[in-house]
Structure formats: structure tokens, C-alpha cells
Design a protein around this motif. Structure first.
Motif, PDB file in Angstrom:
ATOM      1  N   GLY A   1      48.792  45.907  39.757  1.00  0.00           N
ATOM      2  CA  GLY A   1      48.577  46.690  40.239  1.00  0.00           C
ATOM      3  C   GLY A   1      47.035  46.808  41.740  1.00  0.00           C
ATOM      4  N   GLY A   2      47.289  45.268  42.067  1.00  0.00           N
ATOM      5  CA  GLY A   2      47.021  44.593  43.515  1.00  0.00           C
ATOM      6  C   GLY A   2      48.112  45.230  43.958  1.00  0.00           C
ATOM      7  N   GLY A   3      47.282  45.561  46.017  1.00  0.00           N
ATOM      8  CA  GLY A   3      48.399  45.365  46.917  1.00  0.00           C
ATOM      9  C   GLY A   3      46.603  45.689  48.024  1.00  0.00           C
TER      10      GLY A   3
ATOM     11  N   ARG B   1      43.820  50.218  41.377  1.00  0.00           N
ATOM     12  CA  ARG B   1      43.252  50.485  39.494  1.00  0.00           C
ATOM     13  C   ARG B   1      44.395  49.235  39.366  1.00  0.00           C
ATOM     14  NH1 ARG B   1      43.976  53.873  34.590  1.00  0.00           N
ATOM     15  NH2 ARG B   1      45.993  53.527  34.665  1.00  0.00           N
ATOM     16  N   LEU B   2      43.881  48.409  38.883  1.00  0.00           N
ATOM     17  CA  LEU B   2      44.338  47.276  37.928  1.00  0.00           C
ATOM     18  C   LEU B   2      44.558  47.264  36.485  1.00  0.00           C
ATOM     19  CD1 LEU B   2      42.436  43.881  39.838  1.00  0.00           C
ATOM     20  CD2 LEU B   2      44.102  45.435  40.914  1.00  0.00           C
ATOM     21  N   SER B   3      45.625  47.286  36.532  1.00  0.00           N
ATOM     22  CA  SER B   3      45.901  46.799  35.155  1.00  0.00           C
ATOM     23  C   SER B   3      46.504  45.200  34.470  1.00  0.00           C
ATOM     24  CB  SER B   3      46.988  47.781  34.917  1.00  0.00           C
ATOM     25  OG  SER B   3      46.961  49.302  34.797  1.00  0.00           O
ATOM     26  N   CYS B   4      45.972  44.999  33.030  1.00  0.00           N
ATOM     27  CA  CYS B   4      45.979  44.176  32.441  1.00  0.00           C
ATOM     28  C   CYS B   4      46.405  44.099  31.062  1.00  0.00           C
ATOM     29  CB  CYS B   4      44.862  42.924  32.082  1.00  0.00           C
ATOM     30  SG  CYS B   4      45.458  42.228  31.140  1.00  0.00           S
ATOM     31  N   ALA B   5      47.926  43.790  30.588  1.00  0.00           N
ATOM     32  CA  ALA B   5      48.730  44.847  29.619  1.00  0.00           C
ATOM     33  C   ALA B   5      49.071  43.409  28.476  1.00  0.00           C
ATOM     34  CB  ALA B   5      49.766  45.028  29.728  1.00  0.00           C
TER      35      ALA B   5
ATOM     36  N   TYR C   1      41.463  47.956  32.040  1.00  0.00           N
ATOM     37  CA  TYR C   1      42.144  48.266  33.511  1.00  0.00           C
ATOM     38  C   TYR C   1      40.724  47.997  34.518  1.00  0.00           C
ATOM     39  CZ  TYR C   1      45.428  51.794  30.614  1.00  0.00           C
ATOM     40  OH  TYR C   1      46.252  52.281  30.650  1.00  0.00           O
ATOM     41  N   LEU C   2      41.293  47.736  35.565  1.00  0.00           N
ATOM     42  CA  LEU C   2      39.426  47.838  36.350  1.00  0.00           C
ATOM     43  C   LEU C   2      39.881  48.700  37.188  1.00  0.00           C
ATOM     44  CD1 LEU C   2      37.346  45.802  36.984  1.00  0.00           C
ATOM     45  CD2 LEU C   2      38.248  45.000  38.445  1.00  0.00           C
ATOM     46  N   GLN C   3      39.314  50.013  37.514  1.00  0.00           N
ATOM     47  CA  GLN C   3      39.210  50.815  38.910  1.00  0.00           C
ATOM     48  C   GLN C   3      38.149  50.078  39.973  1.00  0.00           C
ATOM     49  OE1 GLN C   3      41.058  54.082  39.253  1.00  0.00           O
ATOM     50  NE2 GLN C   3      39.482  53.828  41.143  1.00  0.00           N
ATOM     51  N   MET C   4      38.073  50.568  40.610  1.00  0.00           N
ATOM     52  CA  MET C   4      37.822  49.490  42.356  1.00  0.00           C
ATOM     53  C   MET C   4      37.692  50.789  42.716  1.00  0.00           C
ATOM     54  SD  MET C   4      39.382  45.717  42.323  1.00  0.00           S
ATOM     55  CE  MET C   4      41.195  46.459  43.057  1.00  0.00           C
TER      56      MET C   4
ATOM     57  N   ARG D   1      35.226  52.365  46.892  1.00  0.00           N
ATOM     58  CA  ARG D   1      34.816  52.339  47.587  1.00  0.00           C
ATOM     59  C   ARG D   1      34.785  50.081  47.884  1.00  0.00           C
ATOM     60  NH1 ARG D   1      30.485  54.406  44.545  1.00  0.00           N
ATOM     61  NH2 ARG D   1      29.362  52.598  45.059  1.00  0.00           N
ATOM     62  N   LEU D   2      35.943  49.791  47.755  1.00  0.00           N
ATOM     63  CA  LEU D   2      36.339  48.615  47.701  1.00  0.00           C
ATOM     64  C   LEU D   2      36.024  48.227  49.647  1.00  0.00           C
ATOM     65  CD1 LEU D   2      39.944  49.041  46.219  1.00  0.00           C
ATOM     66  CD2 LEU D   2      38.418  46.775  46.586  1.00  0.00           C
ATOM     67  N   LYS D   3      35.435  46.804  49.766  1.00  0.00           N
ATOM     68  CA  LYS D   3      35.200  45.710  50.805  1.00  0.00           C
ATOM     69  C   LYS D   3      35.980  44.717  51.323  1.00  0.00           C
ATOM     70  CE  LYS D   3      30.002  46.876  49.316  1.00  0.00           C
ATOM     71  NZ  LYS D   3      28.908  46.548  49.123  1.00  0.00           N
ATOM     72  N   PRO D   4      35.868  44.619  52.072  1.00  0.00           N
ATOM     73  CA  PRO D   4      36.573  43.207  52.522  1.00  0.00           C
ATOM     74  C   PRO D   4      36.381  41.781  51.712  1.00  0.00           C
ATOM     75  CG  PRO D   4      36.185  44.550  54.539  1.00  0.00           C
ATOM     76  CD  PRO D   4      35.575  45.346  53.578  1.00  0.00           C
ATOM     77  N   GLU D   5      35.422  41.954  50.888  1.00  0.00           N
ATOM     78  CA  GLU D   5      34.413  41.195  50.622  1.00  0.00           C
ATOM     79  C   GLU D   5      35.297  40.872  49.400  1.00  0.00           C
ATOM     80  OE1 GLU D   5      32.718  43.119  52.180  1.00  0.00           O
ATOM     81  OE2 GLU D   5      30.890  43.092  50.925  1.00  0.00           O
ATOM     82  N   ASP D   6      35.404  41.914  48.795  1.00  0.00           N
ATOM     83  CA  ASP D   6      36.534  42.348  47.389  1.00  0.00           C
ATOM     84  C   ASP D   6      37.925  41.551  47.791  1.00  0.00           C
ATOM     85  OD1 ASP D   6      35.061  45.145  46.892  1.00  0.00           O
ATOM     86  OD2 ASP D   6      34.604  43.731  46.209  1.00  0.00           O
ATOM     87  N   THR D   7      38.389  40.918  48.690  1.00  0.00           N
ATOM     88  CA  THR D   7      39.788  40.446  48.841  1.00  0.00           C
ATOM     89  C   THR D   7      39.755  39.414  48.153  1.00  0.00           C
ATOM     90  OG1 THR D   7      39.863  41.396  51.246  1.00  0.00           O
ATOM     91  CG2 THR D   7      41.291  39.438  50.550  1.00  0.00           C
ATOM     92  N   ALA D   8      40.705  39.293  46.979  1.00  0.00           N
ATOM     93  CA  ALA D   8      40.960  38.339  46.526  1.00  0.00           C
ATOM     94  C   ALA D   8      42.155  37.832  45.670  1.00  0.00           C
ATOM     95  CB  ALA D   8      39.239  37.431  45.234  1.00  0.00           C
ATOM     96  N   VAL D   9      42.165  37.227  43.920  1.00  0.00           N
ATOM     97  CA  VAL D   9      43.261  37.214  43.333  1.00  0.00           C
ATOM     98  C   VAL D   9      42.367  37.706  42.236  1.00  0.00           C
ATOM     99  CG1 VAL D   9      44.773  36.095  42.197  1.00  0.00           C
ATOM    100  CG2 VAL D   9      44.479  35.672  44.302  1.00  0.00           C
ATOM    101  N   TYR D  10      42.806  38.749  41.568  1.00  0.00           N
ATOM    102  CA  TYR D  10      41.758  38.938  40.263  1.00  0.00           C
ATOM    103  C   TYR D  10      43.124  38.514  39.160  1.00  0.00           C
ATOM    104  CZ  TYR D  10      39.018  41.843  43.375  1.00  0.00           C
ATOM    105  OH  TYR D  10      38.198  42.092  44.178  1.00  0.00           O
ATOM    106  N   TYR D  11      42.357  38.005  38.342  1.00  0.00           N
ATOM    107  CA  TYR D  11      42.917  37.536  36.825  1.00  0.00           C
ATOM    108  C   TYR D  11      42.187  38.394  35.657  1.00  0.00           C
ATOM    109  CZ  TYR D  11      43.841  33.905  39.633  1.00  0.00           C
ATOM    110  OH  TYR D  11      44.756  33.010  40.442  1.00  0.00           O
ATOM    111  N   CYS D  12      42.984  39.010  34.745  1.00  0.00           N
ATOM    112  CA  CYS D  12      41.990  39.449  33.474  1.00  0.00           C
ATOM    113  C   CYS D  12      42.400  38.303  32.588  1.00  0.00           C
ATOM    114  CB  CYS D  12      43.309  39.932  33.117  1.00  0.00           C
ATOM    115  SG  CYS D  12      44.751  40.347  32.483  1.00  0.00           S
ATOM    116  N   ALA D  13      41.098  38.361  31.634  1.00  0.00           N
ATOM    117  CA  ALA D  13      41.452  37.261  30.562  1.00  0.00           C
ATOM    118  C   ALA D  13      40.696  37.516  28.525  1.00  0.00           C
ATOM    119  CB  ALA D  13      40.265  35.845  31.023  1.00  0.00           C
ATOM    120  N   ALA D  14      41.416  36.906  27.946  1.00  0.00           N
ATOM    121  CA  ALA D  14      41.048  37.692  26.316  1.00  0.00           C
ATOM    122  C   ALA D  14      40.004  36.634  25.932  1.00  0.00           C
ATOM    123  CB  ALA D  14      42.050  37.874  26.424  1.00  0.00           C
ATOM    124  N   HIS D  15      38.912  37.178  25.056  1.00  0.00           N
ATOM    125  CA  HIS D  15      38.351  36.723  24.257  1.00  0.00           C
ATOM    126  C   HIS D  15      38.259  36.990  22.888  1.00  0.00           C
ATOM    127  CE1 HIS D  15      34.420  34.496  22.941  1.00  0.00           C
ATOM    128  NE2 HIS D  15      33.793  35.609  22.316  1.00  0.00           N
TER     129      HIS D  15
END
Length: 128
Positions: free
Chosen positions: A7-9, A18-22, A79-82, A84-98
């Protein structure tokens, strides 16, 4: 558990993604899930988290009010609905499980070391 983030871009400032993590496997509902991000030259940082039942969510101060985490245990997806994105949100996004303990589990949701499995990451780029 195997995790696949998508879902990145590239989006303009003020836009939404909206990011998804299956997740694979039948035990997704046993896991609390987290979203982290890492920008170039910076440490991985916590973004948002959600308990296995979905009844509790957590957010970093920098995204509170703009991002929303949710999950669908019937689809093994978080899911992660993002907004009002800002330039400082630029990154690689990771999902993780605990793997969340039965009963009370006071895990440190913002600590990457608390998470047992990680997805491969999806790039989010916000242009100004």
C-alpha cells in the motif's frame, strides 16, 4: 507467522494512504500488531499498535489524530490509514507481530524488541 506489507507509494503532502499487512497462518488473532517506520539515517520508530482483539490501540505522538490502525481478524490483516500526510512521514513502513499472552500482557508496544515477526516493509514518500 509471515507478514506482507503493501500500500505504500508516492503522495503529496496533505494526502492519504492506507497500508495493509496480510499475515499467513491461522493464529493471527493471537498477535498484537504494530507499525513501525524507518527513515534514511534514522532509527526505526514506533508508529501505531493494536491489541489482538482490536479493543486497544496506541499511537506515537507524531501521528496521533492523523493515523488510524485497525484490524480484520477474519482476513488476517491489519491496516494503517494515514491522513494529512507530511514530508516527515516519509519512510519505509514495517508491520510486526507480538504474540500476546493470555490474561494481562503488559508488553511495551513501542519497543521493536517486543515483536516476534516482521514484514518486509513498504516505502511511503510524501512530497512537499
Amino acid at each position: 507467522v509471515q507478514l506482507q506489507a503493501s500500500g505504500g507509494g508516492l503522495v503529496q503532502a496533505g494526502g492519504s494512504l492506507r497500508l495493509s499487512c496480510a499475515a499467513s497462518g491461522r493464529t493471527f488473532s493471537s498477535y498484537a500488531m504494530g507499525w513501525f517506520r524507518q527513515a534514511p539515517g534514522k532509527l526505526r520508530e514506533f508508529v501505531a499498535g493494536i491489541r489482538r482483539s482490536g479493543d486497544l490501540t496506541y499511537y506515537a505522538d507524531s501521528v496521533k489524530g492523523r493515523f488510524s490502525v485497525s484490524r480484520d481478524n477474519s482476513r488476517n490483516t491489519v491496516y494503517l490509514q494515514m491522513n494529512r500526510l507530511k514530508p516527515e512521514d516519509t519512510a519505509v513502513y514495517y508491520c510486526a507481530a507480538h504474540l500476546e499472552s493470555h490474561g494481562v500482557d503488559n508488553y511495551h508496544y513501542a519497543d521493536p524488541l517486543e515483536y516476534d515477526y516482521w514484514g518486509q516493509g513498504t516505502q511511503v514518500t510524501v512530497s512537499s
